[in-house]
Design a protein around this motif. Sequence first.
Motif, PDB file in Angstrom:
ATOM      1  N   GLY A 347      44.878  41.303  49.115  1.00 45.39           N
ATOM      2  CA  GLY A 347      43.519  40.832  49.320  1.00 45.39           C
ATOM      3  C   GLY A 347      42.536  41.945  49.635  1.00 45.39           C
ATOM      4  N   TRP A 348      42.942  43.174  49.375  1.00 49.02           N
ATOM      5  CA  TRP A 348      42.044  44.292  49.712  1.00 49.02           C
ATOM      6  C   TRP A 348      41.076  44.582  48.569  1.00 49.02           C
ATOM      7  N   CYS A 349      41.598  44.730  47.349  1.00 49.59           N
ATOM      8  CA  CYS A 349      40.676  45.172  46.290  1.00 49.59           C
ATOM      9  C   CYS A 349      40.423  44.050  45.273  1.00 49.59           C
ATOM     10  N   THR A 350      39.208  44.020  44.781  1.00 50.60           N
ATOM     11  CA  THR A 350      38.732  42.889  43.992  1.00 50.60           C
ATOM     12  C   THR A 350      39.513  42.640  42.698  1.00 50.60           C
ATOM     13  N   PRO A 351      39.812  43.674  41.897  1.00 51.99           N
ATOM     14  CA  PRO A 351      40.503  43.363  40.639  1.00 51.99           C
ATOM     15  C   PRO A 351      41.807  42.624  40.899  1.00 51.99           C
ATOM     16  N   CYS A 352      42.497  43.033  41.940  1.00 47.80           N
ATOM     17  CA  CYS A 352      43.808  42.449  42.238  1.00 47.80           C
ATOM     18  C   CYS A 352      43.666  41.016  42.733  1.00 47.80           C
ATOM     19  N   TRP A 353      42.897  40.800  43.803  1.00 48.34           N
ATOM     20  CA  TRP A 353      42.898  39.444  44.358  1.00 48.34           C
ATOM     21  C   TRP A 353      42.193  38.457  43.458  1.00 48.34           C
ATOM     22  N   SER A 354      41.238  38.930  42.687  1.00 46.70           N
ATOM     23  CA  SER A 354      40.566  37.973  41.800  1.00 46.70           C
ATOM     24  C   SER A 354      41.242  37.921  40.438  1.00 46.70           C
ATOM     25  N   GLY A 355      41.589  39.074  39.892  1.00 44.24           N
ATOM     26  CA  GLY A 355      42.123  39.125  38.534  1.00 44.24           C
ATOM     27  C   GLY A 355      43.483  38.458  38.402  1.00 44.24           C
ATOM     28  N   LEU A 356      44.366  38.729  39.372  1.00 47.02           N
ATOM     29  CA  LEU A 356      45.723  38.200  39.220  1.00 47.02           C
ATOM     30  C   LEU A 356      45.747  36.684  39.360  1.00 47.02           C
ATOM     31  N   ARG A 357      44.958  36.160  40.287  1.00 40.88           N
ATOM     32  CA  ARG A 357      44.940  34.700  40.419  1.00 40.88           C
ATOM     33  C   ARG A 357      44.311  34.064  39.177  1.00 40.88           C
ATOM     34  N   TRP A 358      43.327  34.739  38.633  1.00 46.23           N
ATOM     35  CA  TRP A 358      42.698  34.237  37.405  1.00 46.23           C
ATOM     36  C   TRP A 358      43.737  34.175  36.287  1.00 46.23           C
ATOM     37  N   ALA A 359      44.469  35.277  36.143  1.00 45.74           N
ATOM     38  CA  ALA A 359      45.508  35.310  35.105  1.00 45.74           C
ATOM     39  C   ALA A 359      46.510  34.182  35.331  1.00 45.74           C
ATOM     40  N   GLU A 360      46.918  34.008  36.567  1.00 46.44           N
ATOM     41  CA  GLU A 360      47.914  32.962  36.867  1.00 46.44           C
ATOM     42  C   GLU A 360      47.380  31.587  36.473  1.00 46.44           C
TER      43      GLU A 360
END
Lengths: 437, 896, 154
Positions: A347-360
């Motif tokens: 939950g620190w950096c935006t691409p990870c917390w937003s991108g991965l959940r989006w992909a999922e």
Amino acid sequence: MHPDQRPLTRDLRPDGEALSLPGYERAGGYQGIRQALRLAPQEIIQLVTRSGLRGRGGAGFPTGQKWSFVPLGPAAPRPKYLAANADEMEPGTFKDRLLLEATPHQLLEGMMIAARAIEAEIAYVFLRGEYVLAAQRIQRALAEAYAAGYLGGHSFGADFSLQIYLHTSAGRYMCGEETGLLNALEGKRANPRAKPPYPQTSGLFGKPTIVQNVETLCCLPHIVNHGAEWFRSLGLAADAGTKLYGASGKVKRPGLWELPMGTPLGVLLEEHAGGMRDGLKLRGLLPGGASTDFLTPRHLDVPMDFTNVEKAGSRLGTGTMIILDDRTCPVGMVWNLEDFFAQESCGWCTPCWSGLRWAERILAAFERGQGAESDLEKLDWIVKFCAPGNTFCALAPGAVEPLSSALRYFHDDFLAHIRERRCPYRGGSNGNAGGES
Amino acid sequence: MATIYVDDRPCRVDPQQNLLHVCLSLGFNLPYFCWHPALGSVGACRQCAVKLFRDAHDRRGKLVMACMTPVADGARISLADPDALAFRAGIIEGMMHNHPHDCPVCDEGGECHLQDMTVMTGHDYRRYSFPKRTFRNQYLGPLVNHEMNRCIQCYRCVRFYREYAGGRDFNVFGIRNLVYFGRYQDGVLENEFAGNLDEVCPTGVFTDATHKRHYTRKWDLQFAPSICIHCGVGCNLSPGERYGLLRRIVNRYHQDLNSYFLCDRGRYGYEFVNSESRLRQARLGIAAGKWQSLAAQPAAAWLGKLLAAGDVIGIGSPRASLEANYALRLAVGPRRFFAGVSDVELRLLRLAADLLRRQPAPTLREMESADAVLVLGEDVTNTAPRMALSLRQAVRQQPLAELEPLKIPVWLDHAAREAAQERRGPFYIATPAATRLDDIAAETWHAAPGELARLGFAVARVLDESAPAVADLPPPVQALAGRIAAALSSARRPLVVSGLACRSAALLEASANIALALRRSRQDHARLAIAVPEANSLGLALLDPRPLSEAAGAEALIVLENDLYRRASASWVDELLAGERRLIALDCLEHPTTRRASLVLPAAAWSEDEGTFVNYEGRAQRYFAACPPPGEIQSSWRWLRDAMREAGREAAAGWQSLDDLLAGLARDLPALAPVLNAAPPADFRMAGARIPRQPHRYSGRTAILANLDVSEPPPPPDPDSPLAYSMEGNPDQPPAALLPFAWAPGWNSYQAWNKFQEEIYGPLRGGNPGVLLLAPEPRPAGDFFRNVPPPLAGRDGEWLLLPLYHIFGSEMLSRYAPAIRQLSPAPYLALSAADAGSLGLHAGENVALWLDGRAITLSLKIRPDLPPGCAGVPAGLEALPALELPAWSRIERGHG
Amino acid sequence: MLSADERREIEAEIPRYPQRQAACIDALKIVQRRRGWISDESLRDIAELLGMTLDELDAVATFYNLIYRHPVGRHVILLCNSVSCWIVGYSRLREHLRRRLGIDFGETTPDRRFTLLPIVCLGACDHAPVLMIDQDLHRDLDPAGLERVLESYR
Ligand SMILES: Cc1cc2nc3c(=O)[nH]c(=O)nc-3n(C[C@H](O)[C@H](O)[C@H](O)COP(=O)(O)O)c2cc1C
Ligand code: SF4
Ligand code: FES
């Protein structure tokens, strides 16, 4: 195979019990550290550098080189720390568990050698919380080692003083990331830290620190005992040593084997894992845990080492393969993987917390029969979005490796989901849409 | 300086900085979230991505986060690169997954950094089609509103609150895209700087709860460049008004003082201006408790007649402007002008001014970089709050210096904090009771003020043999003095902080001795800061008033913006006002003194007024009106001018504007003439035009008074400043002292301050506002003070009663603000547990406090930190009589 | 109130780190091992012992998945739902648990006997599908095997 060609697992007890201290010593244990204590720290570092040992935690970074950044000598900051990374939470990875449960003293000896090389005074075994058996066995081994005077000060009749503590984790994939691990050890949230500064200069509690994978550490006593040349000679292709390889999925004999580094993929699959279960065909595989790119049947000749797997477009990672068969939905599999990564994003950096959940969520929609062509573009975009350097740590870039390669190799499957408005693997008598079916 | 190439353009930049900092300094519009000029870089949001090229031939390049990338000489970067543009738009897209599309009803709308960055990156189409996550919001107290659904996970709030401000009752919970920023459970945020979350948060998660009750968009507010009135630090701020109501305060950047942060008293105290206790009409007392309103002209004439008759004295005020105090001084004559503070306080203020003539005070920014600190006697958080926030940063200096060999730049915030861990530079606090800075102190010592002074003298003595010795010092205190002296003398930038809270000259003298001893041993960067109580305490002292106790005997008495019952004992004030004596009170709020007045003249509140305050540094700073005073209300100085005019007093009769008055003041008191330069005069124009107080999107101008008149009235005239009560005017950047608000194209949020600075976090363009009135005189640094107080002799059956300060409660004006009042303590008497035990008293019990032969009943509070033999009462609460503290008192079990 | 044992065990962890609060994760686990979960009261006691605020400790507690901030049943079933188990059919085990115990992830049986939680890869992929109940790993499970396993936890 000659026992010395399986140094890490040579002495495993057939009953699955851990080697006790006497048993370990009878098999030649704790000779490596004695040998190492006769060397200067710099000499150990050079030896390990020459051995070509590369980190077994997934990244394959040359171990000796990593150590060479630690400040040495009386002017260096104190205390320095060593952490054994026994967090093993990469899905599909089960190699360190064996070493931890079966040969805890081998790990402790490896830690002693590493600590000696970087002049560390305090070391932690950072152990996954769910590894209950391993915790008991390490605890026992530690008690034995302390009782024998191998730990705690003036050990082996030398000016060698090391404390090793066992820390069992409260659970999070991020704890395995080396700087997340440091934060976890400090009793904090396991967010990663910026690099630079590298842990070698400012790590645990602000002091120079080395984090090393269990398997990496276990190689050390043998390198010290038998020499760098011997270790190099074990490898079949570009990289040195042996490797704990594993296979899971619908193969005949899922399992774990110590084999020469660079054993070809096909050999692993056919000879050791026994090939696919009857009636199933190989669709693809993740060569080294969940965060590596798919390889396909045309890669069976690839020698499984860091250099060659990378050439083939993936990463050796942890060397434990996850096998995808032709009745299991690749989209569903990637969905499962991305769900894991999205869940474990710190939950620190935006691409990870937003991108991965989006992909999922997109992948979940595919599995529900609600995918669209435009979603494929979005998935491509998320892959680029989470590329190395774009995120704070390596979690997200690793997370999109299987996704990116699945989009390439299993494009038709994605299209079939769109066309049929359902998962084509679902419902059929022998199809497996995986977990959510 | 280094040269970097930004989209092939060579630029000279600071080589110690990161790429984001220098790009913003160069004026480029590079979006960001998690980075903050004062908080540094942590690389969380990934919004500031730029392309970095290996060399001039590299066309591919790679994305890097500008905030995390140190400047390297010759580096080539691109902001306009298509990959960088796409990535930055993608970051906004990611943040928008969960962000509610509620801008029209969001308090942040129109001043939202997230909105600005969304427009800046060009993200305009939502590809994410799944549900948003939702959170439950928390009650965080009367000051800060919480709306977590708007969160974009930039971590700024928790970094400011915990890491910068030291708050421990706020944190980040959970993980992944479900991270929650708030408290463990609902409740009032404990930190005194919590209100900054409003501006630190780039979107509408944390907003101003007081503003919410009379909400107006930023673009619809009329702002003024102003100075905080609630303490002596002199923070710069912008009050915003609409429809005659003062609606909020926001920070106004000043490099030397508040930079980006205010304290909550300064931010939320403003509502006193809207209080029901405002005085709106002149009124004449006709009998006890009976009043008759009066029009302005007869009211002035009434006062004029008294002035003409001659036997009038004036009492000035530390919260009134220099100009108003001067007008009073002129009206009554310098010999009849008295200080509106206690004699002790006046003496201390004069001493503080003398010390400033020896050596300049440190700015807040300089305090932040002190590497060893001694706080002597002052509860800074509660008396000069914003100063405490700066002091908190000082403990980082030594650990940061130790990091130099590791080559971790200070701006790489988390790396620097992780490397430094819990290490703190030397910070010593010696105060009567615990303070809110104790958590960062290496050692604290609580003792009676005289004992603290003895410690201070002892420290000076350790540092310099020629300083006076302290007799009979207990060995532990001597040892403590030794440790403090060692820490200060081995520091590069040692700092001593004291103040007037203890009302002890010996404390100030001891502090001065330490500073002198340090300088004599060639520590040229040694500094002494003295916190003064009120916004213009020093300004009042510089007008050389006579001591209040000597005010007596005249026919009539003019009290300027002051409640005498806060300044002296009720019996003394009652006696002063007894008999046929006329009391003329000028003020904006009703209080015990105005209630006794024969004539009350309604004075403009500070947000409706212009004038100059002199802060703790001796810095004269001009504040301007956000709106003209309503109705009959006018500036105190105008009331006095009108009265003087009626009295036929030539000098003042012609004052048309503040500048006229200031010209008179400068002639009359040449030492104060530099005050003219605190801000440009009223006839200052930019390209022939005034400076608008209203943003150019100010709406409804033509309709605002349509209920009264369909034709739009001209804006009110403003003879006192170059500002206009209008949106019309010159849009260019005015001189810093005249900046009403921060706005720049594309930058609607407070982040727009970037555009007004010469360099990020540096001075405002054209220089930081304000002039130092007490420039050190070119003479030797002075001698040591030699008056070491004797050890405290306890008294049998008596307690030394000390004032205990409260950020919310001890200051008068802010207590008229409902939110601040809600946070103010109820009156109490504090004793240590042992002393309470010796009296057989328990917490919560009623106790009788005997003072001046009278008993006051108070509820007992146990303060384990109070030194034995000492008791405390909250300073400045209206329910308590003005007590000249410290004082000896008896304490008994109370009744009822 | 922390028990004397808990206190002693936590105190023993503290010297292993240069800072008291570094032991907080160990402390949470020590208390949870005895009480099953971390109640608000336990959180308060641990925070006090380690000189932390509730906000600080809960920020840590809510980050880690093996710290339970809600009550759990007598036995906690951690069912691996990661990729290898998924491939070989973890969903059959989940379905079985749903049918037999009437609970899905995050739920506790009404008799408080079992709580079912998902867990990431348990590092036993060569014996998938697997689950853990309390401290025990159960491998190579099918619904029938799972049924037998459940019986041994009363
Ligand atoms: C998200 C993430 C999780 C990781 N988990 C582990 C792990 O469980 N065990 C491990 O040894 N390395 C893990 N790593 C790799 C470590 O960061 C680090 O590279 C490794 O421990 C170094 O040891 P080695 O050089 O001996 O491989 C992880 C990396 C990432 C980015
Ligand atoms: S990639 Fe970013 S959010 Fe994801 S785990 Fe790493 S730092 Fe955390
Ligand atoms: S501003 Fe640079 S990453 Fe957030």
